[in-house]
Design an enzyme around this catalytic site. Structure first.
Site: not given
Ligand code: KIV
Length: 270
Positions: A88, A120, A187, A49-50, A118
Site C-alpha cells: 500500500d 487510492e 471499501e 498502510d493501516s 495499491k
Molecule cells: O491499509 C489497509 O489495511 C487497507 C485495507 C483496509 C484495504 O487499505
C-alpha cells in the site's frame, strides 16, 4: 518433493474472477504472520498502510512513511511463498506527479520483493495508474472510503449512498480499469453498488464492508483475529478472540513467575 504451489501473479487473479473463484485477501505486516497466512492458503497479502494505526498506534494512515512501508513489505515478502504481496503506497508518495509515483512505486518493487502496489483514488489517479502500468508496475486501485482522504470525506463514513456519489464511484472504477489497474479494493460502500461495479468490470473487486458480491474480500488481520479490540465496525466478523487469549496467557505466566512455579524442572537445564 514439496507440494508448493507457484507464486500467484496479477494474471492469476484475473483468471480467478473469470472462473468465479473468490480471492481471499488479508492485511499482513510481518514475516511471522506472512508464513501463517501463506500456509493457510490466503491468496493476497496486502501490506496496508493501516500498519501505521494497528501496529504503530497512530490515529490515521496519513503519517505512514515510504521507509516504514518498505520495511514491512520486505519482511512480509520474506515470509511468503505463494501469495501475491501488495504494498500500500503511503500518502504523498504517488499523488504529487506520475514521475514521483513511478520513482516511489518502482523503489518499492525493486527493494521489497512485492509484486504490486495499491494506490487510492479514481479518475484523478487514472493518468498515474497508466504511467505506472506502462513501466511494468502492477497497480491495485482503492475506492469508496479511502482512508488517506478521511478528513476530506468528513470521517470514516459509508460512501456512495446518494445517486451522485454512486455515479462517480462507477466512473472511477471504470477509469481505473481503463488505465490498466489489475484489481480494485471497494471499501465501505453499499452492497448493491459494489455488486453493480463488480459486474461492470472485467478486473476483480476486493471488498471490505462492501457486501458479498465482490470478487474477493479483505479484512485487517488484527481486527478479524480479535487482537485489535478498538475496532468494531458492523462489517467486521471476528474469527478469534486473541486479545483475551494474550491477556489470559500473560496473566498465567505472571502468576507462575511470582509464585515460583515457572520455570519448573522440565524447563531447567542441568
Ligand atoms: O491499509 C489497509 O489495511 C487497507 C485495507 C483496509 C484495504 O487499505
Amino acid at each position: 518433493m514439496t507440494d508448493l504451489k507457484p507464486a500467484l501473479t496479477v494474471r492469476d487473479l484475473a483468471q480467478m474472477k473469470a472462473r468465479g473463484e473468490r480471492i481471499v485477501t488479508l492485511t499482513c505486516y510481518d514475516a511471522l504472520f506472512a508464513r501463517l497466512l501463506d500456509d493457510s492458503g490466503v491468496d493476497v497479502l496486502l501490506v496496508g498502510d493501516s500498519v501505521n494505526q494497528v501496529l504503530a498506534g497512530a490515529d490515521s494512515t496519513l503519517s505512514a512513511t515510504l521507509e516504514q512501508m518498505i520495511y514491512h513489505t520486505k519482511i512480509v515478502a520474506r515470509g511468503t511463498r505463494r501469495a501475491l504481496v501488495v504494498c500500500d503506497m503511503p500518502f504523498l508518495t504517488y499523488q504529487v506527479s506520475p514521475q514521483e509515483a513511478i520513482r516511489n512505486c518502482g523503489r518499492v518493487l525493486a527493494e521489497t520483493g512485492c509484486r504490486a502496489v495499491k494506490i487510492e483514488g479514481g479518475l484523478t489517479m487514472a493518468a498515474t495508474v497508466r504511467a505506472l502500468v506502462d513501466v511494468g508496475i502492477p497497480v491495485m486501485g482503492h475506492l469508496g472510503l479511502t482512508p488517506q482522504s478521511v478528513h476530506a470525506l468528513g470521517g470514516p463514513r459509508v460512501q456512495g449512498r446518494d445517486t451522485a456519489t454512486a455515479e462517480r464511484l462507477r466512473d472511477d472504477a471504470k477509469a481505473l480499469e481503463d488505465a490498466g489497474a489489475f484489481a480494485i479494493v471497494l471499501e465501505l460502500i453499499p452492497a448493491a453498488l459494489a455488486s453493480q461495479i463488480t459486474k461492470a468490470l472485467s478486473i476483480p473487486t476486493i471488498g471490505i464492508g462492501a457486501g458479498p458480491a465482490c470478487d474477493g474480500q479483505v479484512l485487517v488481520l488484527h481486527d478479524m483475529l480479535g487482537l485489535n479490540e478498538q475496532f468494531n465496525a458492523k462489517f467486521l466478523k471476528k474469527y478469534a478472540a486473541l486479545a483475551q487469549d494474550v491477556r489470559d496467557a500473560v496473566t498465567l505466566y505472571s502468576a507462575e513467575v511470582r509464585e515460583g512455579r515457572y520455570p519448573g524442572p522440565e524447563h531447567s537445564v542441568n
